[in-house]
Design a protein around this motif. Structure first.
Motif, PDB file in Angstrom:
ATOM      1  N   ALA A  38       0.837  -1.206   0.000  1.00 32.52           N
ATOM      2  CA  ALA A  38       0.000   0.000   0.000  1.00 32.52           C
ATOM      3  C   ALA A  38       0.871   1.256   0.000  1.00 32.52           C
ATOM      4  CB  ALA A  38      -0.939  -0.003   1.199  1.00 32.52           C
ATOM      5  N   VAL A  39       1.925   1.266   0.830  1.00 28.41           N
ATOM      6  CA  VAL A  39       2.810   2.437   0.901  1.00 28.41           C
ATOM      7  C   VAL A  39       3.591   2.604  -0.403  1.00 28.41           C
ATOM      8  CG1 VAL A  39       4.835   3.387   2.074  1.00 28.41           C
ATOM      9  CG2 VAL A  39       2.978   2.382   3.412  1.00 28.41           C
ATOM     10  N   ALA A  40       4.199   1.523  -0.897  1.00 25.99           N
ATOM     11  CA  ALA A  40       4.969   1.595  -2.142  1.00 25.99           C
ATOM     12  C   ALA A  40       4.066   1.956  -3.321  1.00 25.99           C
ATOM     13  CB  ALA A  40       5.680   0.270  -2.398  1.00 25.99           C
ATOM     14  N   GLY A  41       2.881   1.373  -3.353  1.00 24.11           N
ATOM     15  CA  GLY A  41       1.950   1.670  -4.443  1.00 24.11           C
ATOM     16  C   GLY A  41       1.498   3.113  -4.443  1.00 24.11           C
ATOM     17  N   THR A  42       1.288   3.661  -3.242  1.00 17.41           N
ATOM     18  CA  THR A  42       0.889   5.067  -3.155  1.00 17.41           C
ATOM     19  C   THR A  42       2.003   5.973  -3.670  1.00 17.41           C
ATOM     20  OG1 THR A  42      -0.509   4.556  -1.252  1.00 17.41           O
ATOM     21  CG2 THR A  42       0.080   6.853  -1.579  1.00 17.41           C
ATOM     22  N   ALA A  43       3.241   5.657  -3.303  1.00 18.49           N
ATOM     23  CA  ALA A  43       4.381   6.466  -3.778  1.00 18.49           C
ATOM     24  C   ALA A  43       4.524   6.368  -5.295  1.00 18.49           C
ATOM     25  CB  ALA A  43       5.662   6.014  -3.086  1.00 18.49           C
ATOM     26  N   LEU A  44       4.413   5.151  -5.832  1.00 21.94           N
ATOM     27  CA  LEU A  44       4.504   4.973  -7.287  1.00 21.94           C
ATOM     28  C   LEU A  44       3.356   5.670  -8.005  1.00 21.94           C
ATOM     29  CD1 LEU A  44       5.599   1.240  -7.607  1.00 21.94           C
ATOM     30  CD2 LEU A  44       6.821   3.227  -8.479  1.00 21.94           C
ATOM     31  N   MET A  45       2.155   5.585  -7.418  1.00 20.65           N
ATOM     32  CA  MET A  45       0.994   6.219  -8.028  1.00 20.65           C
ATOM     33  C   MET A  45       1.182   7.735  -8.071  1.00 20.65           C
ATOM     34  SD  MET A  45      -2.950   6.338  -6.795  1.00 20.65           S
ATOM     35  CE  MET A  45      -2.521   7.404  -5.454  1.00 20.65           C
ATOM     36  N   ARG A  46       1.697   8.307  -6.986  1.00 23.33           N
ATOM     37  CA  ARG A  46       1.925   9.752  -6.955  1.00 23.33           C
ATOM     38  C   ARG A  46       2.943  10.150  -8.021  1.00 23.33           C
ATOM     39  NH1 ARG A  46       3.007  12.106  -1.386  1.00 23.33           N
ATOM     40  NH2 ARG A  46       0.801  12.555  -1.477  1.00 23.33           N
ATOM     41  N   LEU A  47       4.049   9.424  -8.112  1.00 25.60           N
ATOM     42  CA  LEU A  47       5.092   9.728  -9.088  1.00 25.60           C
ATOM     43  C   LEU A  47       4.566   9.620 -10.517  1.00 25.60           C
ATOM     44  CD1 LEU A  47       8.149  10.220  -9.733  1.00 25.60           C
ATOM     45  CD2 LEU A  47       8.366   7.730  -9.783  1.00 25.60           C
ATOM     46  N   GLN A  48       3.916   8.499 -10.822  1.00 27.12           N
ATOM     47  CA  GLN A  48       3.416   8.309 -12.188  1.00 27.12           C
ATOM     48  C   GLN A  48       2.241   9.231 -12.487  1.00 27.12           C
ATOM     49  OE1 GLN A  48       2.765   4.349 -13.501  1.00 27.12           O
ATOM     50  NE2 GLN A  48       4.827   3.677 -12.970  1.00 27.12           N
ATOM     51  N   GLY A  49       1.465   9.564 -11.472  1.00 24.72           N
ATOM     52  CA  GLY A  49       0.359  10.504 -11.675  1.00 24.72           C
ATOM     53  C   GLY A  49       0.866  11.884 -12.053  1.00 24.72           C
ATOM     54  N   MET A  50       1.933  12.324 -11.393  1.00 25.81           N
ATOM     55  CA  MET A  50       2.527  13.622 -11.739  1.00 25.81           C
ATOM     56  C   MET A  50       3.117  13.590 -13.147  1.00 25.81           C
ATOM     57  SD  MET A  50       1.958  15.751  -9.498  1.00 25.81           S
ATOM     58  CE  MET A  50       1.489  15.950  -7.821  1.00 25.81           C
ATOM     59  N   GLN A  51       3.737  12.465 -13.510  1.00 23.46           N
ATOM     60  CA  GLN A  51       4.285  12.346 -14.863  1.00 23.46           C
ATOM     61  C   GLN A  51       3.160  12.371 -15.905  1.00 23.46           C
ATOM     62  OE1 GLN A  51       6.507   8.708 -14.588  1.00 23.46           O
ATOM     63  NE2 GLN A  51       8.331   9.707 -13.749  1.00 23.46           N
ATOM     64  N   ALA A  52       2.048  11.701 -15.598  1.00 22.26           N
ATOM     65  CA  ALA A  52       0.910  11.696 -16.530  1.00 22.26           C
ATOM     66  C   ALA A  52       0.323  13.095 -16.659  1.00 22.26           C
ATOM     67  CB  ALA A  52      -0.162  10.713 -16.048  1.00 22.26           C
ATOM     68  N   LEU A  53       0.256  13.835 -15.560  1.00 19.22           N
ATOM     69  CA  LEU A  53      -0.240  15.210 -15.612  1.00 19.22           C
ATOM     70  C   LEU A  53       0.683  16.088 -16.455  1.00 19.22           C
ATOM     71  CD1 LEU A  53      -2.327  17.268 -14.668  1.00 19.22           C
ATOM     72  CD2 LEU A  53      -0.918  17.654 -12.643  1.00 19.22           C
ATOM     73  N   ALA A  54       1.992  15.898 -16.305  1.00 19.80           N
ATOM     74  CA  ALA A  54       2.948  16.663 -17.114  1.00 19.80           C
ATOM     75  C   ALA A  54       2.787  16.333 -18.603  1.00 19.80           C
ATOM     76  CB  ALA A  54       4.369  16.371 -16.658  1.00 19.80           C
TER      77      ALA A  54
END
Length: 161
Positions: A38-54
Motif C-alpha cells: 500500500a505504501v509503495a503503491g501510493t508512492a509509485l501512483m503519486r510519481l506516475q500521476g505527476m508524470q501523466a499530468l505533465a
C-alpha cells in the motif's frame, strides 16, 4: 451479473489468498507485505500521476490529442485504489496497472472495443474565425470626449478626475 461476481468473487479470493499466504509465511509477514504494498503503491501512483499530468499539459500545449495521457492518468488512479485496498489480488492488479506497457495494451484493447458516435448541432460549418487579411468593421466611441453625465456607471469607463 459480472458486477455481482466482482463484489462477491474478489473478497472471497482475497480471503483465500490471505489464508494461504498467512499459513505459509505467518501473520506478521503477511500484514507487513500488505502494508508495504500500500505504501509503495501510493508512492509509485503519486510519481506516475505527476508524470501523466505533465504529459497531459505538454500535449495540450502542443495542441495534440489529450486522450492518451487522460487514459493513462485514469488507469493510474484505478491502480492507486487497487493498491490501497488490502489484499494480494488487488495489489497484483494495481502493480500491473502501474507498468506503462500494460496500461498501453489495456488502452488499445479498450479502444478496439469502443464505438464512437459524433453528433453536431447548430448551423453547418460552425463558427468561423476571420482569416488573415479579412477586414472586421465596427463602430467605436471615444469616451474621453463624452461628458461625465453621459458615461454611465458600468465600471468599464474611466473616472474623469
Amino acid at each position: 451479473m459480472w458486477l455481482f461476481l466482482v463484489f462477491v468473487g474478489v473478497p472471497i479470493l482475497e480471503i483465500a489468498l490471505f489464508i494461504k499466504v498467512g499459513g505459509a509465511i505467518g501473520l506478521i509477514p503477511t500484514l507487513a507485505i500488505v502494508i508495504l504494498t500500500a505504501v509503495a503503491g501510493t508512492a509509485l501512483m503519486r510519481l506516475q500521476g505527476m508524470q501523466a499530468l505533465a504529459r497531459l499539459q505538454e500535449s495540450l500545449e502542443r495542441g495534440g490529442d489529450p486522450v492518451g495521457p487522460i487514459a493513462h492518468g485514469a488507469l493510474i488512479l484505478v491502480a492507486g485504489i487497487l493498491l490501497l485496498t488490502p489484499g494480494f489480488f488487488t495489489d497484483t492488479l494495481g502493480l500491473l496497472l502501474l507498468v506503462p506497457p500494460v496500461r498501453t495494451r489495456l488502452i488499445a484493447w479498450g479502444a478496439s472495443r469502443l464505438t464512437v458516435r459524433v453528433a453536431t448541432f447548430g448551423r453547418e460549418g460552425g463558427p468561423r474565425r476571420p482569416a488573415r487579411g479579412d477586414t472586421i468593421e465596427g463602430e467605436y466611441e471615444i469616451l474621453d470626449d463624452v461628458p461625465p453625465e453621459r458615461r454611465g456607471n458600468s465600471g468599464w469607463t474611466r473616472d474623469p478626475g
